[in-house]
Design a protein around this motif. Sequence first.
Motif, mmCIF file in Angstrom:
data_model
loop_
_atom_site.group_PDB
_atom_site.id
_atom_site.type_symbol
_atom_site.label_atom_id
_atom_site.label_comp_id
_atom_site.label_asym_id
_atom_site.label_seq_id
_atom_site.Cartn_x
_atom_site.Cartn_y
_atom_site.Cartn_z
ATOM 1 N N HIS A 239 32.437 46.443 34.061
ATOM 2 C CA HIS A 239 32.434 45.539 35.220
ATOM 3 C C HIS A 239 33.510 44.465 35.081
ATOM 4 C CE1 HIS A 239 30.557 43.522 38.680
ATOM 5 N NE2 HIS A 239 30.757 42.382 38.039
ATOM 6 N N ALA A 240 34.063 44.063 36.214
ATOM 7 C CA ALA A 240 34.969 42.915 36.286
ATOM 8 C C ALA A 240 34.808 42.253 37.643
ATOM 9 C CB ALA A 240 36.415 43.337 36.070
ATOM 10 N N GLU A 241 35.044 40.960 37.665
ATOM 11 C CA GLU A 241 34.920 40.206 38.914
ATOM 12 C C GLU A 241 35.967 39.101 38.929
ATOM 13 O OE1 GLU A 241 31.691 37.229 41.117
ATOM 14 O OE2 GLU A 241 30.981 38.835 39.776
ATOM 15 N N GLY A 242 36.551 38.868 40.086
ATOM 16 C CA GLY A 242 37.519 37.798 40.243
ATOM 17 C C GLY A 242 37.626 37.409 41.697
ATOM 18 N N SER A 243 38.476 36.440 41.984
ATOM 19 C CA SER A 243 38.572 35.991 43.367
ATOM 20 C C SER A 243 39.990 35.549 43.703
ATOM 21 C CB SER A 243 37.598 34.849 43.654
ATOM 22 O OG SER A 243 37.914 33.721 42.859
ATOM 23 N N LEU A 244 40.321 35.702 44.963
ATOM 24 C CA LEU A 244 41.502 35.078 45.550
ATOM 25 C C LEU A 244 41.176 33.614 45.831
ATOM 26 C CD1 LEU A 244 42.093 37.997 47.989
ATOM 27 C CD2 LEU A 244 43.761 37.343 46.277
ATOM 28 N N ASP A 245 42.198 32.769 45.850
ATOM 29 C CA ASP A 245 41.958 31.342 46.125
ATOM 30 C C ASP A 245 41.155 31.165 47.411
ATOM 31 O OD1 ASP A 245 43.458 30.683 43.898
ATOM 32 O OD2 ASP A 245 45.291 30.348 45.036
ATOM 33 N N ASP A 246 41.607 31.821 48.460
ATOM 34 C CA ASP A 246 40.953 31.775 49.771
ATOM 35 C C ASP A 246 41.678 32.769 50.668
ATOM 36 O OD1 ASP A 246 43.280 30.350 50.957
ATOM 37 O OD2 ASP A 246 42.514 28.630 49.825
ATOM 38 N N ASP A 247 41.299 32.815 51.945
ATOM 39 C CA ASP A 247 41.914 33.778 52.863
ATOM 40 C C ASP A 247 43.067 33.181 53.667
ATOM 41 O OD1 ASP A 247 40.592 32.161 54.683
ATOM 42 O OD2 ASP A 247 39.573 33.803 55.730
ATOM 43 N N GLY A 248 43.439 31.936 53.358
ATOM 44 C CA GLY A 248 44.520 31.281 54.080
ATOM 45 C C GLY A 248 44.080 30.586 55.345
ATOM 46 N N VAL A 249 42.837 30.797 55.758
ATOM 47 C CA VAL A 249 42.295 30.134 56.959
ATOM 48 C C VAL A 249 41.159 29.210 56.551
ATOM 49 C CG1 VAL A 249 41.151 30.473 59.185
ATOM 50 C CG2 VAL A 249 42.995 32.014 58.482
ATOM 51 N N ASP A 250 40.170 29.761 55.879
ATOM 52 C CA ASP A 250 39.075 28.945 55.350
ATOM 53 C C ASP A 250 39.484 28.467 53.957
ATOM 54 O OD1 ASP A 250 37.383 29.266 57.603
ATOM 55 O OD2 ASP A 250 36.890 31.284 56.918
ATOM 56 N N ILE A 251 40.303 27.440 53.930
ATOM 57 C CA ILE A 251 40.925 26.962 52.702
ATOM 58 C C ILE A 251 39.863 26.490 51.717
ATOM 59 C CG2 ILE A 251 42.583 25.336 51.707
ATOM 60 C CD1 ILE A 251 43.813 27.470 53.521
ATOM 61 N N GLY A 252 40.004 26.918 50.467
ATOM 62 C CA GLY A 252 39.095 26.493 49.414
ATOM 63 C C GLY A 252 37.872 27.363 49.245
ATOM 64 N N THR A 253 37.707 28.376 50.097
ATOM 65 C CA THR A 253 36.568 29.288 49.969
ATOM 66 C C THR A 253 37.031 30.565 49.274
ATOM 67 O OG1 THR A 253 35.567 28.447 52.008
ATOM 68 C CG2 THR A 253 34.792 30.591 51.198
ATOM 69 N N PRO A 254 36.668 30.770 48.017
ATOM 70 C CA PRO A 254 37.148 31.953 47.292
ATOM 71 C C PRO A 254 36.683 33.255 47.951
ATOM 72 C CG PRO A 254 36.173 30.344 45.790
ATOM 73 C CD PRO A 254 35.826 29.902 47.178
ATOM 74 N N VAL A 255 37.496 34.275 47.821
ATOM 75 C CA VAL A 255 37.183 35.608 48.333
ATOM 76 C C VAL A 255 37.053 36.536 47.127
ATOM 77 C CG1 VAL A 255 37.894 37.485 49.847
ATOM 78 C CG2 VAL A 255 38.467 35.119 50.443
ATOM 79 N N VAL A 256 35.868 37.095 46.949
ATOM 80 C CA VAL A 256 35.498 37.762 45.701
ATOM 81 C C VAL A 256 35.737 39.270 45.768
ATOM 82 C CG1 VAL A 256 33.551 38.268 44.149
ATOM 83 C CG2 VAL A 256 33.801 35.982 45.168
ATOM 84 N N ILE A 257 36.213 39.815 44.657
ATOM 85 C CA ILE A 257 36.264 41.263 44.457
ATOM 86 C C ILE A 257 35.443 41.589 43.224
ATOM 87 C CG2 ILE A 257 37.701 43.265 43.909
ATOM 88 C CD1 ILE A 257 40.007 41.955 45.363
ATOM 89 N N GLU A 258 34.486 42.515 43.370
ATOM 90 C CA GLU A 258 33.703 43.014 42.240
ATOM 91 C C GLU A 258 34.056 44.476 42.011
ATOM 92 O OE1 GLU A 258 29.582 42.353 41.777
ATOM 93 O OE2 GLU A 258 29.605 40.383 42.759
ATOM 94 N N VAL A 259 34.279 44.828 40.755
ATOM 95 C CA VAL A 259 34.645 46.187 40.370
ATOM 96 C C VAL A 259 33.649 46.689 39.337
ATOM 97 C CG1 VAL A 259 36.386 47.623 39.238
ATOM 98 C CG2 VAL A 259 37.098 45.794 40.798
#
Length: 536
Positions: A240-260
Amino acid sequence: MNQHTPDPATLEIIRNRLLAAAEDMRVTLVRSAYTPTIYESEDCAIGLLDANAEVIALSTGLPLFLGNLGQAVADSVELRGGPATMRAGDIYLLNDSYVQGTHMQDCTAFAPVLWRSRLIGYAVARAHMVDLGSVEPGGGMASTTIYHEGLRLGPVRIFDADGPCRDILDVLRRNSRSKDELIGDVHAMAAAVRTGVQRMTDIAERWGVDVLERTRDAIFAYSEQTTRQAIAAIPDGVYHAEGSLDDDGVDIGTPVVIEVTVTVDGEELTVDLSGTSPMVRGAINCGESQTISSVRVALRLILGGDRPPDGGTFRPVAVAVPKGCFLRAEEPAACGNYAASAVLLMDLVMNAFADVLPERVCAGQYGDTISEFIWEDQRSGELKILGEAHAGGWGAGLGYPGATAVIDLTNGSFKNYSIELLESRYPVVVTGAGIRHGSGGAGEFRGGDGIVRSYRMTAPATMRVWIDRVSTPPWGLAGGEPGATAYVRVRGADADADRLILKSDGLALDAGDEVAIVTAGGGGFGDPATAKDTAR
């Protein structure tokens, strides 16, 4: 080898003829293109497919494209009504994000290869186009719906045996701010696929279709066997691994998560992306076919292989992308910045193997860093659009430091613009281009350093910037420290203070303003207290 398989010499000759044909296509495209995005940066990919739209030969090119050319063509042929609708001389063009998986600035052209009226394969080319009439020139970075992102094409016929379909080319021309460049690049793509059609036809004429197909079967079987052996060498288990992008460029400061979640079971491997964030308002959504392609590229880095991937390489691999997540974009989700998601996904797939295959993985990479400068000629109204993907630091691994100043995982052979080209083509002076020393994370093996690339505007411009790894730095492994985060520094011609920009959509710049793109460093590997002398 059974009695139906061509002898080894014939098999290797045909295999290499196919690879050479794909490379001929790439050279044709690059040398015929009108825009430096293709002829300088080589933002493109080329493939030859069999009649089932499975890859039999790939050229060098962008890895993120290479993994899904076949799926894009297979889906397009189905949308057109099946192989029976394909005619000699036809060339089709599409850019729908939900079919090809990428953003709409990428266009995919393909043509059927017919030998004595029998469909034996397809020639396909993909390349980035400068402008397709999006709300913002060049595609922009702040779209919140696919309808902001420009002209969206299904698979449409742009050439037939009689020549260009002028109605479609007229639609393209009328929907671009870079009309001549767009049409020129479309013709370059057409020339590339025609080259592929001719080369594949020549092979069929020389050896016959039956031998060609038996060669394909042998190539696929070898690739599948090699992948199965590589998977079998990994201990069975769930990783397992999990990480996030800073945000989507619109909702600034809200991380966007990817779980693998990776499951290894004997000779087969499954990657499940359940737990990944749902579709978002910003343009980082990614089409399913491109998501699968990104996973495949990452696995290729882990599993290795001595040949370019083909239709047999990933047969033992399954990828599950849950419906509704941002890596399985559906209408009307915006996809303009999908590459940021693809970069993180590839990084995380590799990171999932960190405990079981520490010698094959590396720490976190610098992430996606894109800048775009736009100038408008006040007299002619002509736009000049300078879009660049910037290099940065890669993560260190067991026994080696991270690479410094290289392009991200998705972009492979992508090249930056030379300073000479920039200054001759655009109203800008490059005032600096160098290494961001010390930006790699500390560790027994230090992460690679990012870069600093600086520009001075010689005419008023608009700047758009997408940078990730601002609030989520590239991670270290095995006790290594994270790399330094990225930013953009802007200094006005008449100001002493710097402005730090993290993301920008449409920042006005005056003549004399200076902009520095500062990319992240890669993560370190191992305890810094045991660091060896890895000075670069």
